[in-house]
Design a protein around this motif. Structure first.
Motif, PDB file in Angstrom:
ATOM      1  N   PRO A  73       0.790  -1.124   0.150  1.00  0.00           N
ATOM      2  CA  PRO A  73       0.039   0.001  -0.132  1.00  0.00           C
ATOM      3  C   PRO A  73       0.894   1.187   0.158  1.00  0.00           C
ATOM      4  O   PRO A  73       0.501   2.330  -0.610  1.00  0.00           O
ATOM      5  CB  PRO A  73      -0.873  -0.031   1.257  1.00  0.00           C
ATOM      6  CG  PRO A  73      -1.030  -1.697   1.623  1.00  0.00           C
ATOM      7  CD  PRO A  73       0.471  -2.222   1.098  1.00  0.00           C
ATOM      8  N   PHE A  74       1.965   1.346   0.779  1.00  0.00           N
ATOM      9  CA  PHE A  74       2.973   2.355   0.682  1.00  0.00           C
ATOM     10  C   PHE A  74       3.435   2.763  -0.552  1.00  0.00           C
ATOM     11  O   PHE A  74       3.354   3.800  -1.079  1.00  0.00           O
ATOM     12  CB  PHE A  74       4.032   2.151   1.642  1.00  0.00           C
ATOM     13  CG  PHE A  74       5.005   3.224   1.668  1.00  0.00           C
ATOM     14  CD1 PHE A  74       4.749   4.408   2.420  1.00  0.00           C
ATOM     15  CD2 PHE A  74       6.216   3.142   0.756  1.00  0.00           C
ATOM     16  CE1 PHE A  74       6.075   5.450   2.334  1.00  0.00           C
ATOM     17  CE2 PHE A  74       6.967   4.102   0.598  1.00  0.00           C
ATOM     18  CZ  PHE A  74       6.974   5.285   1.389  1.00  0.00           C
ATOM     19  N   GLU A  76       2.198   1.713  -3.563  1.00  0.00           N
ATOM     20  CA  GLU A  76       1.149   2.054  -4.455  1.00  0.00           C
ATOM     21  C   GLU A  76       0.790   3.622  -4.248  1.00  0.00           C
ATOM     22  O   GLU A  76       0.586   4.127  -5.389  1.00  0.00           O
ATOM     23  CB  GLU A  76      -0.114   1.305  -4.033  1.00  0.00           C
ATOM     24  CG  GLU A  76       0.246  -0.134  -4.646  1.00  0.00           C
ATOM     25  CD  GLU A  76      -1.203  -1.211  -4.581  1.00  0.00           C
ATOM     26  OE1 GLU A  76      -1.235  -2.096  -5.109  1.00  0.00           O
ATOM     27  OE2 GLU A  76      -2.041  -0.823  -3.832  1.00  0.00           O
ATOM     28  N   GLU A  77       0.913   4.022  -3.031  1.00  0.00           N
ATOM     29  CA  GLU A  77       0.560   5.518  -3.041  1.00  0.00           C
ATOM     30  C   GLU A  77       1.849   6.290  -3.453  1.00  0.00           C
ATOM     31  O   GLU A  77       1.565   7.355  -4.171  1.00  0.00           O
ATOM     32  CB  GLU A  77       0.343   5.797  -1.525  1.00  0.00           C
ATOM     33  CG  GLU A  77      -0.097   7.341  -1.311  1.00  0.00           C
ATOM     34  CD  GLU A  77      -0.527   7.448   0.280  1.00  0.00           C
ATOM     35  OE1 GLU A  77      -0.535   8.824   0.640  1.00  0.00           O
ATOM     36  OE2 GLU A  77      -0.462   6.427   1.127  1.00  0.00           O
ATOM     37  N   SER A  80       1.689   6.033  -7.319  1.00  0.00           N
ATOM     38  CA  SER A  80       0.499   6.520  -7.893  1.00  0.00           C
ATOM     39  C   SER A  80      -0.140   5.051  -8.828  1.00  0.00           C
ATOM     40  O   SER A  80      -0.350   5.688  -9.969  1.00  0.00           O
ATOM     41  CB  SER A  80       0.499   7.635  -8.577  1.00  0.00           C
ATOM     42  OG  SER A  80       0.781   8.808  -7.478  1.00  0.00           O
ATOM     43  N   THR A  82      -1.572   0.745  -9.085  1.00  0.00           N
ATOM     44  CA  THR A  82      -1.728  -0.392  -8.343  1.00  0.00           C
ATOM     45  C   THR A  82      -0.504  -1.533  -8.711  1.00  0.00           C
ATOM     46  O   THR A  82      -0.183  -1.358  -9.974  1.00  0.00           O
ATOM     47  CB  THR A  82      -3.015  -1.031  -8.916  1.00  0.00           C
ATOM     48  OG1 THR A  82      -4.122  -0.084  -8.659  1.00  0.00           O
ATOM     49  CG2 THR A  82      -3.285  -2.499  -8.379  1.00  0.00           C
TER      50      THR A  82
END
Length: 221
Positions: A73-74, A76-77, A80, A82
């Protein structure tokens, strides 16, 4: 000792491929795909897997690359986008086993195989090239979200839905997180370097690197 089990979310394999980045061709084993059936884990790698740069990757101390699912998740953020399975070129994507709670020398049962943590993963430029982000290597070092490597103590078949069962802890209880912090952020901490070097399970390459750090810090006679 309390029995601890950590699920393998994805077992990933891939032979080296020649890819093009920034107009240049590069051979890399970072492109891996999830396996759908059990595979044999040998002393130096999984059957059907391979590394392109055998100087810096692979070998007995780096037979299996592991990456915690908690970091996805880190990234992917940060990126920007998936991320697919095996985005970091890892052989095992695992849950619950992060750099903070795994130690060099920890021994795990992995289906029929037995493996041992040998060192943190050292991020290379191929990560930056894969993601198209020049500062990727520095970002991995800064966060400490490196993943880590297993050596193989006992060969055996491994299924995609396997679990890692902790059999024993590393003698010195040196976490991968601690080794990363000293290597990248506190390289003049002689006491910490000596402590890391006292762990017999430390890989040969990281031992050589920390010995050089130690030697630079020792007074000249």
């Amino acid at each position: 000792m309390k029995s601890l089990h950590y699920p393998v979310l994805s077992l990933n394999l891939g032979k080296p491929q020649t890819l093009e980045y920034d107009g240049k061709k590069i051979k890399t084993g970072i492109m891996k795909q999830p396996a759908d059936s059990a595979v044999m884990l040998h002393r130096e790698n999984f059957e059907g897997d391979g590394q392109a740069d055998l100087v810096n990757h692979g070998g007995p101390d780096k037979a299996v690359c592991v990456y915690p699912a908690e970091h996805y998740p880190f990234w992917e953020e940060f990126l920007s986008r998936t991320l697919p399975s095996a985005a970091f070129g890892e052989n095992l994507t695992v849950a619950g086993l992060t750099e903070e709670n795994v130690c060099i020398g920890d021994v795990f049962k992995l289906d029929e195989a037995v493996v041992q943590v040998s060192q943190p993963r050292q991020p290379c430029v191929k990560l930056a090239k894969k993601f198209g982000v020049k500062e990727m290597v520095l970002k991995v070092q800064k966060t400490g979200y490196t993943g880590f490597y297993f050596r193989v103590l006992e060969e055996g078949r491994v299924s995609p839905g396997a679990k890692l069962e902790l059999l024993s802890r590393g003698e010195k209880a040196i976490s991968v997180q601690f080794a990363n912090r000293i290597n990248y952020h506190d390289a003049k901490n002689l006491a910490a370097i000596e402590r890391i070097l006292s762990e017999d399970a430390l890989s040969e390459s990281w031992r050589a690197s920390f010995m050089k750090k130690r030697d630079r810090l020792l007074p000249v006679e």
